[in-house]
Scaffold this motif. Structure first.
Motif, PDB file in Angstrom:
ATOM      1  N   PRO A 133       1.968   9.631   3.182  1.00 54.68           N
ATOM      2  CA  PRO A 133       3.301   9.989   3.183  1.00 54.68           C
ATOM      3  C   PRO A 133       3.258   8.805   4.457  1.00 54.68           C
ATOM      4  CG  PRO A 133       2.651  12.046   3.069  1.00 54.68           C
ATOM      5  CD  PRO A 133       1.544  10.728   2.850  1.00 54.68           C
ATOM      6  N   LYS A 134       4.398   8.398   5.283  1.00 51.62           N
ATOM      7  CA  LYS A 134       4.655   6.910   6.249  1.00 51.62           C
ATOM      8  C   LYS A 134       4.370   7.887   7.670  1.00 51.62           C
ATOM      9  CE  LYS A 134       7.100   3.108   6.060  1.00 51.62           C
ATOM     10  NZ  LYS A 134       7.679   2.953   4.402  1.00 51.62           N
ATOM     11  N   GLY A 135       2.955   6.921   8.524  1.00 48.45           N
ATOM     12  CA  GLY A 135       2.481   8.115   9.731  1.00 48.45           C
ATOM     13  C   GLY A 135       1.540   8.650   9.470  1.00 48.45           C
ATOM     14  N   GLN A 136       0.992   9.131   7.951  1.00 49.79           N
ATOM     15  CA  GLN A 136      -0.203   9.747   7.779  1.00 49.79           C
ATOM     16  C   GLN A 136      -1.578   8.754   8.358  1.00 49.79           C
ATOM     17  OE1 GLN A 136      -0.658  12.512   4.281  1.00 49.79           O
ATOM     18  NE2 GLN A 136      -2.751  11.554   4.179  1.00 49.79           N
ATOM     19  N   GLU A 137      -2.676   9.163   8.817  1.00 49.38           N
ATOM     20  CA  GLU A 137      -3.606   8.317   9.393  1.00 49.38           C
ATOM     21  C   GLU A 137      -4.044   7.942   8.060  1.00 49.38           C
ATOM     22  OE1 GLU A 137      -6.010   6.214  11.904  1.00 49.38           O
ATOM     23  OE2 GLU A 137      -4.055   7.234  12.294  1.00 49.38           O
ATOM     24  N   ALA A 138      -5.024   9.783   7.304  1.00 47.58           N
ATOM     25  CA  ALA A 138      -6.068  10.051   5.663  1.00 47.58           C
ATOM     26  C   ALA A 138      -5.450   9.372   4.968  1.00 47.58           C
ATOM     27  CB  ALA A 138      -6.004  11.381   5.790  1.00 47.58           C
ATOM     28  N   PHE A 139      -6.335   8.529   4.459  1.00 41.51           N
ATOM     29  CA  PHE A 139      -6.460   7.414   3.018  1.00 41.51           C
ATOM     30  C   PHE A 139      -5.773   8.458   1.740  1.00 41.51           C
ATOM     31  CE2 PHE A 139      -8.613   4.165   4.169  1.00 41.51           C
ATOM     32  CZ  PHE A 139      -7.858   3.577   5.237  1.00 41.51           C
ATOM     33  N   GLY A 140      -4.939   8.309   0.688  1.00 43.77           N
ATOM     34  CA  GLY A 140      -4.753   9.178   0.050  1.00 43.77           C
ATOM     35  C   GLY A 140      -5.237   8.524  -1.568  1.00 43.77           C
ATOM     36  N   THR A 141      -5.303   9.616  -2.564  1.00 45.16           N
ATOM     37  CA  THR A 141      -6.618   9.712  -3.833  1.00 45.16           C
ATOM     38  C   THR A 141      -5.987   7.957  -3.901  1.00 45.16           C
ATOM     39  OG1 THR A 141      -6.563  11.892  -3.937  1.00 45.16           O
ATOM     40  CG2 THR A 141      -7.251  10.225  -5.611  1.00 45.16           C
ATOM     41  N   ARG A 142      -6.970   6.671  -4.637  1.00 47.80           N
ATOM     42  CA  ARG A 142      -6.595   5.979  -4.273  1.00 47.80           C
ATOM     43  C   ARG A 142      -7.409   5.784  -6.218  1.00 47.80           C
ATOM     44  NH1 ARG A 142     -11.875   4.259  -2.807  1.00 47.80           N
ATOM     45  NH2 ARG A 142     -13.430   4.218  -4.180  1.00 47.80           N
ATOM     46  N   THR A 143      -6.193   5.042  -6.780  1.00 50.86           N
ATOM     47  CA  THR A 143      -6.753   4.112  -7.990  1.00 50.86           C
ATOM     48  C   THR A 143      -7.448   3.430  -8.507  1.00 50.86           C
ATOM     49  OG1 THR A 143      -3.911   3.662  -9.107  1.00 50.86           O
ATOM     50  CG2 THR A 143      -5.615   6.213  -9.458  1.00 50.86           C
ATOM     51  N   GLU A 144      -8.404   2.543  -9.789  1.00 52.76           N
ATOM     52  CA  GLU A 144      -8.147   1.709  -9.586  1.00 52.76           C
ATOM     53  C   GLU A 144      -7.869   0.824 -10.892  1.00 52.76           C
ATOM     54  OE1 GLU A 144     -12.637   0.747 -10.037  1.00 52.76           O
ATOM     55  OE2 GLU A 144     -12.095  -1.386  -9.591  1.00 52.76           O
ATOM     56  N   LEU A 145      -6.850  -0.297 -10.507  1.00 54.72           N
ATOM     57  CA  LEU A 145      -6.495  -0.987 -11.680  1.00 54.72           C
ATOM     58  C   LEU A 145      -7.282  -2.413 -12.209  1.00 54.72           C
ATOM     59  CD1 LEU A 145      -2.550  -0.976  -9.774  1.00 54.72           C
ATOM     60  CD2 LEU A 145      -4.240   1.104 -11.252  1.00 54.72           C
ATOM     61  N   LYS A 146      -7.384  -2.255 -13.125  1.00 59.37           N
ATOM     62  CA  LYS A 146      -8.389  -3.513 -14.007  1.00 59.37           C
ATOM     63  C   LYS A 146      -6.950  -4.313 -14.655  1.00 59.37           C
ATOM     64  CE  LYS A 146     -12.799  -1.317 -14.175  1.00 59.37           C
ATOM     65  NZ  LYS A 146     -13.734  -3.062 -13.246  1.00 59.37           N
TER      66      LYS A 146
END
Lengths: 477, 123
Positions: free
Chosen positions: A201-214
């Motif tokens: 969310p805009k303004g949030q410091e912590a990263f969201g859960t990521r996915t790795e694209l190949k």
């Protein structure tokens, strides 16, 4: 909800060495299956891999060009996993002690400069190639690529849009190509990219859960895959769900990413130092030696072109796309001293012909000397700019010298006033109706008469002279 | 002999016969059956329950033996990954002949069109 995208990229670049990273087998593309293999790259027991010095030098080059710290101590580790393209059951890579760390490159987007951090650059070996049987439950393994040297360049999660990611990739590739350590060919796999994408969310410091694209094999597909992934993750979060951390494959035909749900997802590579390979100690002297051989990089060259030749930034950016093109340009300018005119011909006609035939500048049938000579012919009035187009085309087709083409085809410009007057008279005599209309005030017919005169003189009349004479003679004054 | 009262050099201290059972009191079991199963899975090996028990015991014995190394005073010694003090063993970037045609695949359990043939792995 409004989200911010966070992107980090992992790039694998194949190094342009003649032999593999740990053995003397050739890295040349296009040999028959398994013809470039030996005991070492086939992972047979009891063999001893020995590091190719050039791989270290090339990696230091890239480290320096991206402002990294070159670590004084480096070693290799074994990354353990099973896959049929990996003959030893482990890939030799660098883990705890990569060769270069903590660098950056600057990208330009919409005129704004942004700095993207480089986390690390390390050396590793490539795996073999799997060819899947369409009808039978078999795969075929070709180990020619096994042991081909790669560097992995890991960025910080500093990119905030698919456009930034694509621009970072282009800059990275330009640097590799400029350094002459990688050919940068994405379609053929010598420059590969995986993308880590998350949203928050805009303004949030912590990263969201990521996915790795190949599995993205072009700049465009990297951008499309990330765009798709942002939409997918936004949809999940908006509907109250949670993004799952996983690897996803880009499907070009469907324009989607798909989860790579295999049992082997839970990787445990059990890295440990490779006892077959001794530590690498890099002295400050070695680093300095490599630094001295670094070429001028693209952005530096671009700035210099703007300053030294007074050409627009756009021209300079196009002309410095590759070192070979920039060298071609500078050579031609040196020979004729007309920076902007050379730029127009190189960017216009030359690149158009080359692109049409998908040819590289190094294979150009036109040399810098040809271009310079042709521009001199225009400057000294021998040919007009219009005729030069024809000369250029012929020059590209036959590689003949422009002066020879002009002589053989009789293209020398007509600057003799009497000859042009004759042509104007002929044009007026042949088109009495248009002449009357012009004299009655239809002034745009002027261009028609220019065309007629040029037709009569087969384009050879000096355009300025034609203009001057027509202005005088058409009005009948 | 003259060893009494002198400090043993590190090299001779490193390999000694294990004092067997006395260590069980000082070091708890380190490898559990779960870990054996996990490592076996990573190595694509399948074992019977009996084998798992046996390997758990054996792996613990091996660890116990290696634990002896902890008795060596390594103060001021940098961790090393090699027994020999050698760095920067490089080769020049020169192409050498690969294996003669056909020899690369001499040990292949199955081959086709000069490729190794393996069961298809789908992602």
């Amino acid at each position: 909800m409004a989200y911010e995208t966070v992107i980090g990229l992992e790039v694998h670049a194949q190094l342009l060495t003649a032999s593999k990273i740990f053995c003397g087998c050739s890295t040349r593309f296009g040999a028959g299956p398994n013809e470039h293999t030996c005991q070492i790259c086939l992972g047979m027991p009891g063999v001893l891999p020995v590091l190719n010095r050039k791989v270290v030098e090339f990696t230091i080059r890239m480290g320096l060009a991206t402002h990294c710290t070159i670590n004084a101590y480096g070693n290799f580790a074994r990354k353990n996993y099973f896959y049929p393209d990996l003959p030893k059951g482990y890939q030799i890579s660098q883990y705890a002690h990569p060769l270069a760390e903590r660098g950056h490159i600057d990208i330009l987007l919409d005129g704004e400069k942004k700095r993207i951090g480089i986390t690390r650059i390390h050396m590793e070996e490539d795996a073999g190639k799997l060819i899947h049987d369409e009808r039978n439950p078999w795969s075929y393994v070709d180990f020619n690529r096994s042991g081909v040297p790669l560097i992995e360049i890991v960025s910080e999660p500093d990119m905030r849009s698919p456009e930034e990611a694509a621009e970072y990739l282009r800059r990275l590739r330009d640097i590799l190509v400029y350094l002459e350590i990688c050919d940068g060919n994405m379609e053929e796999g010598s420059f590969r990219c995986d993308a880590n994408v998350s949203i928050r969310p805009k303004g949030q410091e912590a990263f969201g859960t990521r996915t790795e694209l190949k599995n993205m094999n072009s700049f465009r597909n990297v951008q499309r895959a990330i765009e798709y992934e942002i939409r997918r993750q936004s949809y999940i979060l908006d509907s109250g769900g949670e993004v799952v951390q996983e690897t996803r494959l880009w499907d070009d035909a469907q324009g989607q990413t798909h989860s790579m749900r295999s049992k082997e997802e839970a990787h445990d590579y059990r890295y440990f130092p490779d006892p077959d390979l001794v530590p690498i100690l890099i002295s400050p002297e070695w680093v300095e030696e490599v630094r001295r051989t670094l070429p001028e990089l693209q952005l530096e060259k671009q700035d210099r072109f703007v300053g030294q030749y007074g050409i627009p930034v756009y021209d300079a950016s196009v002309l410095t796309t590759t070192r070979a093109l920039a060298d071609f340009y500078e050579e031609a300018v040196k020979l004729c001293g007309q920076p902007k005119i050379v730029s127009n011909w190189v960017m216009g006609d030359l690149l158009r012909y080359l692109n049409e035939q998908k040819r590289e500048i190094k294979d150009s049938p036109v040399s810098p000397a040809h271009v310079a000579e042709m521009i001199n012919l225009i400057e000294n009035g021998t040919i007009s700019g219009k005729i030069a187009k024809e000369v250029f085309e012929e020059m590209y087709r036959s590689s003949k010298k422009p002066a020879d083409i002009v002589r053989e085809k009789g293209l020398t410009q007509i600057t003799d006033e009497g000859a042009v007057v004759k042509a104007v008279e002929e044009a007026m005599a042949k088109n009495p109706a248009q002449l009357a209309e012009y004299r009655a005030g239809k002034e745009k017919l002027f261009a028609f008469f220019v065309g007629q005169v040029m037709k009569i003189t087969r384009g050879k009349a000096n355009p300025q002279l034609v203009n001057d004479l027509l202005k005088k003679m058409l009005t009948g004054s | 002999m003259g060893l009494q009262g002198t400090k043993r050099p590190v090299s001779s201290a490193s390999i000694r016969k294990p004092r067997a059972l006395s260590h069980f009191g000082r070091y708890p079991l380190k490898i559990t059956k779960d870990q054996v199963e996990y490592v076996a899975h990573l190595a694509r090996l399948e074992f019977s329950e009996q084998e798992k028990e046996r390997f758990t015991t054996q792996l613990n014995d091996i660890l116990l033996y290696v634990e002896k190394l902890n008795e060596v005073d390594t103060t001021g010694v940098e961790p090393e990954t090699h027994a020999i003090a050698l760095q920067n063993a490089f080769r020049d970037d020169i192409v050498r002949e690969s294996l003669p045609h056909g020899l690369s695949l001499a040990n292949a359990p199955s081959e086709s069109g000069n490729c190794f043939r393996v069961p298809k792995i789908l992602e």
